[in-house]
Scaffold this motif. Structure first.
Motif, mmCIF file in Angstrom:
data_model
loop_
_atom_site.group_PDB
_atom_site.id
_atom_site.type_symbol
_atom_site.label_atom_id
_atom_site.label_comp_id
_atom_site.label_asym_id
_atom_site.label_seq_id
_atom_site.Cartn_x
_atom_site.Cartn_y
_atom_site.Cartn_z
ATOM 1 N N THR A 1 0.845 -1.175 0.000
ATOM 2 C CA THR A 1 0.000 0.000 0.000
ATOM 3 C C THR A 1 0.887 1.233 0.000
ATOM 4 O O THR A 1 1.874 1.289 0.738
ATOM 5 C CB THR A 1 -0.898 0.020 1.251
ATOM 6 O OG1 THR A 1 -1.640 -1.187 1.297
ATOM 7 C CG2 THR A 1 -1.850 1.192 1.221
ATOM 8 N N VAL A 2 0.553 2.229 -0.808
ATOM 9 C CA VAL A 2 1.318 3.474 -0.886
ATOM 10 C C VAL A 2 0.982 4.311 0.346
ATOM 11 O O VAL A 2 -0.187 4.473 0.692
ATOM 12 C CB VAL A 2 0.977 4.236 -2.184
ATOM 13 C CG1 VAL A 2 1.721 5.549 -2.251
ATOM 14 C CG2 VAL A 2 1.281 3.379 -3.392
ATOM 15 N N ILE A 3 1.999 4.860 1.030
ATOM 16 C CA ILE A 3 1.773 5.596 2.274
ATOM 17 C C ILE A 3 1.850 7.109 2.109
ATOM 18 O O ILE A 3 1.692 7.841 3.074
ATOM 19 C CB ILE A 3 2.768 5.152 3.369
ATOM 20 C CG1 ILE A 3 4.207 5.430 2.958
ATOM 21 C CG2 ILE A 3 2.565 3.686 3.707
ATOM 22 C CD1 ILE A 3 5.228 5.239 4.056
ATOM 23 N N LYS A 4 2.091 7.582 0.889
ATOM 24 C CA LYS A 4 2.231 9.015 0.647
ATOM 25 C C LYS A 4 1.789 9.322 -0.778
ATOM 26 O O LYS A 4 1.998 8.501 -1.668
ATOM 27 C CB LYS A 4 3.705 9.402 0.834
ATOM 28 C CG LYS A 4 4.028 10.839 0.601
ATOM 29 C CD LYS A 4 5.519 11.090 0.786
ATOM 30 C CE LYS A 4 5.847 12.515 0.423
ATOM 31 N NZ LYS A 4 7.260 12.787 0.518
ATOM 32 N N ASP A 5 1.152 10.479 -1.003
ATOM 33 C CA ASP A 5 0.816 10.877 -2.368
ATOM 34 C C ASP A 5 2.100 11.052 -3.161
ATOM 35 O O ASP A 5 3.012 11.752 -2.707
ATOM 36 C CB ASP A 5 0.035 12.195 -2.381
ATOM 37 C CG ASP A 5 -1.392 12.036 -1.901
ATOM 38 O OD1 ASP A 5 -1.825 10.887 -1.674
ATOM 39 O OD2 ASP A 5 -2.073 13.064 -1.750
ATOM 40 N N LEU A 6 2.184 10.413 -4.327
ATOM 41 C CA LEU A 6 3.396 10.454 -5.139
ATOM 42 C C LEU A 6 3.087 11.021 -6.515
ATOM 43 O O LEU A 6 2.153 10.570 -7.178
ATOM 44 C CB LEU A 6 3.980 9.045 -5.306
ATOM 45 C CG LEU A 6 4.366 8.306 -4.029
ATOM 46 C CD1 LEU A 6 4.753 6.877 -4.354
ATOM 47 C CD2 LEU A 6 5.509 9.023 -3.337
ATOM 48 N N LYS A 7 3.866 12.013 -6.937
ATOM 49 C CA LYS A 7 3.737 12.534 -8.289
ATOM 50 C C LYS A 7 4.475 11.604 -9.235
ATOM 51 O O LYS A 7 5.559 11.119 -8.921
ATOM 52 C CB LYS A 7 4.337 13.933 -8.380
ATOM 53 C CG LYS A 7 3.583 14.962 -7.586
ATOM 54 C CD LYS A 7 4.214 16.323 -7.743
ATOM 55 C CE LYS A 7 3.472 17.338 -6.916
ATOM 56 N NZ LYS A 7 4.100 18.661 -6.990
ATOM 57 N N VAL A 8 3.887 11.378 -10.411
ATOM 58 C CA VAL A 8 4.512 10.517 -11.407
ATOM 59 C C VAL A 8 5.354 11.399 -12.310
ATOM 60 O O VAL A 8 4.855 12.360 -12.896
ATOM 61 C CB VAL A 8 3.440 9.764 -12.221
ATOM 62 C CG1 VAL A 8 4.089 8.916 -13.299
ATOM 63 C CG2 VAL A 8 2.586 8.914 -11.304
ATOM 64 N N ARG A 9 6.618 11.067 -12.418
ATOM 65 C CA ARG A 9 7.536 11.852 -13.251
ATOM 66 C C ARG A 9 7.137 11.808 -14.710
ATOM 67 O O ARG A 9 6.800 10.759 -15.245
ATOM 68 C CB ARG A 9 8.946 11.276 -13.137
ATOM 69 C CG ARG A 9 9.887 12.194 -12.452
ATOM 70 C CD ARG A 9 11.274 11.633 -12.549
ATOM 71 N NE ARG A 9 11.817 11.596 -11.192
ATOM 72 C CZ ARG A 9 12.977 11.115 -10.890
ATOM 73 N NH1 ARG A 9 13.719 10.561 -11.808
ATOM 74 N NH2 ARG A 9 13.404 11.149 -9.661
ATOM 75 N N GLY A 10 7.146 12.964 -15.371
ATOM 76 C CA GLY A 10 6.826 13.024 -16.789
ATOM 77 C C GLY A 10 5.342 12.980 -17.080
ATOM 78 O O GLY A 10 4.943 12.791 -18.225
ATOM 79 N N SER A 11 4.544 13.143 -16.046
ATOM 80 C CA SER A 11 3.097 13.088 -16.215
ATOM 81 C C SER A 11 2.441 13.983 -15.169
ATOM 82 O O SER A 11 3.071 14.369 -14.192
ATOM 83 C CB SER A 11 2.617 11.647 -16.037
ATOM 84 O OG SER A 11 1.223 11.578 -16.073
ATOM 85 N N VAL B 1 -1.032 11.531 -10.263
ATOM 86 C CA VAL B 1 -0.621 11.398 -8.866
ATOM 87 C C VAL B 1 -1.107 10.044 -8.372
ATOM 88 O O VAL B 1 -2.254 9.661 -8.614
ATOM 89 C CB VAL B 1 -1.225 12.522 -7.995
ATOM 90 C CG1 VAL B 1 -0.897 12.300 -6.533
ATOM 91 C CG2 VAL B 1 -0.745 13.877 -8.459
ATOM 92 N N ILE B 2 -0.241 9.307 -7.679
ATOM 93 C CA ILE B 2 -0.640 8.064 -7.029
ATOM 94 C C ILE B 2 -1.053 8.451 -5.617
ATOM 95 O O ILE B 2 -0.244 8.945 -4.840
ATOM 96 C CB ILE B 2 0.509 7.045 -6.995
ATOM 97 C CG1 ILE B 2 0.983 6.724 -8.409
ATOM 98 C CG2 ILE B 2 0.064 5.775 -6.281
ATOM 99 C CD1 ILE B 2 2.239 5.884 -8.447
ATOM 100 N N LYS B 3 -2.319 8.258 -5.300
ATOM 101 C CA LYS B 3 -2.868 8.684 -4.017
ATOM 102 C C LYS B 3 -2.449 7.758 -2.885
ATOM 103 O O LYS B 3 -2.224 6.556 -3.089
ATOM 104 C CB LYS B 3 -4.401 8.708 -4.074
ATOM 105 C CG LYS B 3 -4.953 9.710 -5.029
ATOM 106 C CD LYS B 3 -4.746 11.096 -4.511
ATOM 107 C CE LYS B 3 -5.489 12.106 -5.364
ATOM 108 N NZ LYS B 3 -5.331 13.443 -4.896
ATOM 109 N N ARG B 4 -2.336 8.330 -1.694
ATOM 110 C CA ARG B 4 -2.045 7.555 -0.495
ATOM 111 C C ARG B 4 -3.149 6.521 -0.298
ATOM 112 O O ARG B 4 -4.326 6.810 -0.506
ATOM 113 C CB ARG B 4 -1.989 8.485 0.710
ATOM 114 C CG ARG B 4 -1.550 7.788 1.966
ATOM 115 C CD ARG B 4 -1.487 8.757 3.078
ATOM 116 N NE ARG B 4 -2.869 8.887 3.567
ATOM 117 C CZ ARG B 4 -3.242 9.670 4.544
ATOM 118 N NH1 ARG B 4 -2.368 10.482 5.108
ATOM 119 N NH2 ARG B 4 -4.481 9.704 4.941
ATOM 120 N N GLY B 5 -2.783 5.298 0.068
ATOM 121 C CA GLY B 5 -3.752 4.237 0.277
ATOM 122 C C GLY B 5 -3.978 3.359 -0.936
ATOM 123 O O GLY B 5 -4.698 2.367 -0.840
#
Length: 69
Positions: free
Chosen positions: A18-28, A31-35
């Motif tokens: 599970t992702v624990i932090k909002d992550l920006k996708v490089r070159g796009s 955003v991959i949301k937390r959870g």
């Protein structure tokens, strides 16, 4: 070589995380949301990175931003 998540749990091929932090996708602008749950991960040669598919897009995530589900 042990690959560990942000909590220190050992990860293996095929695990779910599970992702624990909002992550920006490089070159796009995405955003991959937390959870967000990511299934069927693959380990790489680098113990700090894992290969996975998020929303049908292949990418590499850093293990410091995921925890074992």
């Amino acid at each position: 070589m042990d690959v560990k998540d942000s909590n220190g749990a050992i990860l293996k091929d095929g695990d779910s995380v599970t992702v624990i932090k909002d992550l920006k996708v490089r070159g796009s602008s995405d955003v991959i949301k937390r959870g967000t749950k990511v299934t069927n991960i693959k380990l790489t040669d680098d113990p700090a990175e894992i290969d996975c598919r998020v929303n049908k897009t292949a990418m590499v995530l850093r293990t410091e931003f995921v925890r074992k589900a």
